[in-house]
Design an enzyme around this catalytic site. Sequence first.
Site, short mmCIF file in Angstrom:
data_model
loop_
_atom_site.label_atom_id
_atom_site.label_comp_id
_atom_site.label_asym_id
_atom_site.label_seq_id
_atom_site.Cartn_x
_atom_site.Cartn_y
_atom_site.Cartn_z
N LYS A 310 -12.04 -65.53 19.75
CA LYS A 310 -12.55 -66.91 19.86
C LYS A 310 -11.45 -67.89 20.29
CE LYS A 310 -16.31 -66.48 16.51
NZ LYS A 310 -16.02 -65.18 15.88
N1 5IU Z 1 -19.92 -64.25 14.31
C1 5IU Z 1 -20.96 -64.74 13.58
N2 5IU Z 1 -21.62 -65.87 14.00
C2 5IU Z 1 -21.27 -66.52 15.13
C3 5IU Z 1 -20.20 -65.99 15.88
C4 5IU Z 1 -19.55 -64.86 15.47
O1 5IU Z 1 -21.34 -64.20 12.55
O2 5IU Z 1 -21.93 -67.52 15.48
I1 5IU Z 1 -19.66 -66.89 17.63
C5 5IU Z 1 -19.17 -63.04 13.92
C6 5IU Z 1 -18.47 -63.11 12.57
C7 5IU Z 1 -18.49 -61.70 12.09
C8 5IU Z 1 -19.77 -61.11 12.69
O3 5IU Z 1 -17.40 -61.01 12.62
O4 5IU Z 1 -20.05 -61.89 13.85
C9 5IU Z 1 -20.97 -61.10 11.77
O5 5IU Z 1 -20.72 -60.38 10.60
P1 5IU Z 1 -21.81 -60.16 9.44
O6 5IU Z 1 -23.01 -59.42 10.09
O7 5IU Z 1 -21.09 -59.36 8.40
O8 5IU Z 1 -22.23 -61.52 8.92
#
Ligand code: 5IU
Length: 474
Positions: A310
Site C-alpha cells: 500500500k
Molecule cells: N485489506 C483489507 N481491506 C482493505 C484493503 C486491504 O482487509 O480494504 I485495501 C487487507 C488486510 C488484510 C486482508 O491483509 O486484506 C484481509 O484479512 P482478513 O480476511 O483476515 O480480514
Amino acid sequence: MCSIKLASLYSTLFEIGVVKFGHFTLKSGLQAPVYVDLRLLVSHPDLLEAFATEVWNTLKRGGIEYDIVCGVPYAALPLATCVSVRFNVPMVIRRKEAKGYGTKKLIEGDYKQGQRCIIVEDVVTSGASIWETVELLTAEGLTITDAVVLMNREQGATKNLKDLGITLHSVCHLTECMKALHQLGKIDAETVYKVTKFLEINNETKIPTHKAVTSCKERKILSFKERASLCQHPLTKRIFGIMEEKKTNLCVAADVTFCAKLLEIAETVGPHICVLKIHADILEDFNSEFPEKLKDVAKKHNFVIFEDRKFADIGHTVYMQYTKGIHTIVEWADIIDCHPLPGPGILEGLKQAGIKKGRGCLLIAQMSTKGNLVPANYPEATAHFADHHRDFVIGFIGQSRLIPDPTFINFTPGIKLEESSDSLGQQYVTPQEAIQNRGADVIIVGRGITDANDPQATAAEYKKAGFDAYSQLL
Ligand code: 5IU
C-alpha cells in the site's frame, strides 16, 4: 416563474432549514454553497402532506399510470408513505440489506410481476440512488419507467436516468426555489450568483460506474479465459490464465509474523489459490533467503505473489521503498498495490523499477473498513487514473467493480463465509455477495482461512464458493 403555492412552500422550506445556504460538504466530497435536507419534513406533517399532494399532482399532470409506489430508502420513505395513504396507492418498501433471518426479502409488501411501480425520491443529484432502486425492483419483476423527486438539484440526474430509460418528474427545481427565495427577499443576489455558478459547473454529475452497470446477475460476463486473451499486460494475462486453469479466484492473505509459518501456509493453500498476498514488513525474521523460498513454492503451485505494501508517498520515496531497504520488494513481488491519492507521481516512481521486471500494480479504490474516509467520487477518479497507466496498473482493490473493462482485475478483501466483522472495523461479506453483486474477480481471504482448524480444507471450501459464484454468472 413558479406558482404562488410553490413559492410559499419554498419559503417554508427555507424557514424550517430544509434549504440552507453557506458552505457544505456533500456525500460525494464536493464543496457546495447550498444544502437540501428533506429529512426534516417528518417534523412538519402538514408540509409533508402538502408535498405528497404535489408529488401526486406532478404525476397526474404527466399522465403517468402506476399500480404501486416505492420510496428510495431511507429519506424518501415518509414521503412515499404519505402519498400512499393520502391517495390510496399501495406501497412497497425496499430494504437496504436483506434480513439475515427469515425470508431474506429485499422488498416488503405485496406485489405482482409486471406491476408498474413509481419510484419516489426526496432530493436528487446524480440519480444513483433512484437507479439502484430501479435495478433491484426490476430484478424482482416490477416494471419501472418513471420516477418522481421532490427537489431536483439539477446536477445531472434527469439526463443520467433518461439515458437508462427512466423519466424523472420533478416537483421543485433548485434554481426555481432559489429565485423564489430571492424574490421574497429571503436571500441576497450574491448567494443566487454563487449557487447558480456552482450548479452550472456541476451540472453533469455522473452515476458511479459500479452503480450504472446492470447488476452482474443479469449481465453475461466473460470467462477468465476470454479475459486472458484480451489482456495486453503479461501479468494480467498470466493471472487470468491461472484462474482458468486451477479453477480458482481465491487469494489468501497470509498475515503471519514468521517466515517458516508463511511458507507453511503457502505450501498448504498453494494448490487452491491464484494469488498469495503477504505483508513482508510484519515478518520478524525476514531475511534475504525468504523471497527465494517463497518464489519456489509459488512456482511449484503456480500462483503469483502479492506484497500488500500500500505505497502512498511521493514518486521518489516509493521508488526507494520498492527497490531498497531490507525487503527489495521489486525483486520478488509480482504484484504490489498503491493508494492513488498522491497523484500520477506515485505510479511514475513505481513504474521506473517495476515495468522492466514485468510487475503489476493494483490501485486501492475503496476500503473494507467501517468509517473509512474514501470519498464517493474517489473510485471514479481511480478508474480514470488506471486507464492512463495500463502498462503497469493491472486492476483494483475495492468493494465493488469500478469499470466494466474486462482487462482489469478486481480484488475484494473483507471476505468470510458468514457476513461478520472484527473488533477493529473490518467488515466481511460472503464470496457470493462479493462476486455476484459487487463484481469482484478475486476474493481476498485472510483469517477466515489462516485461523481455521484445517486451513487446507477451508481454503478448498472458499475456492469452491468463489468459483461456483463466478461460474453461475457465465
Ligand atoms: N485489506 C483489507 N481491506 C482493505 C484493503 C486491504 O482487509 O480494504 I485495501 C487487507 C488486510 C488484510 C486482508 O491483509 O486484506 C484481509 O484479512 P482478513 O480476511 O483476515 O480480514
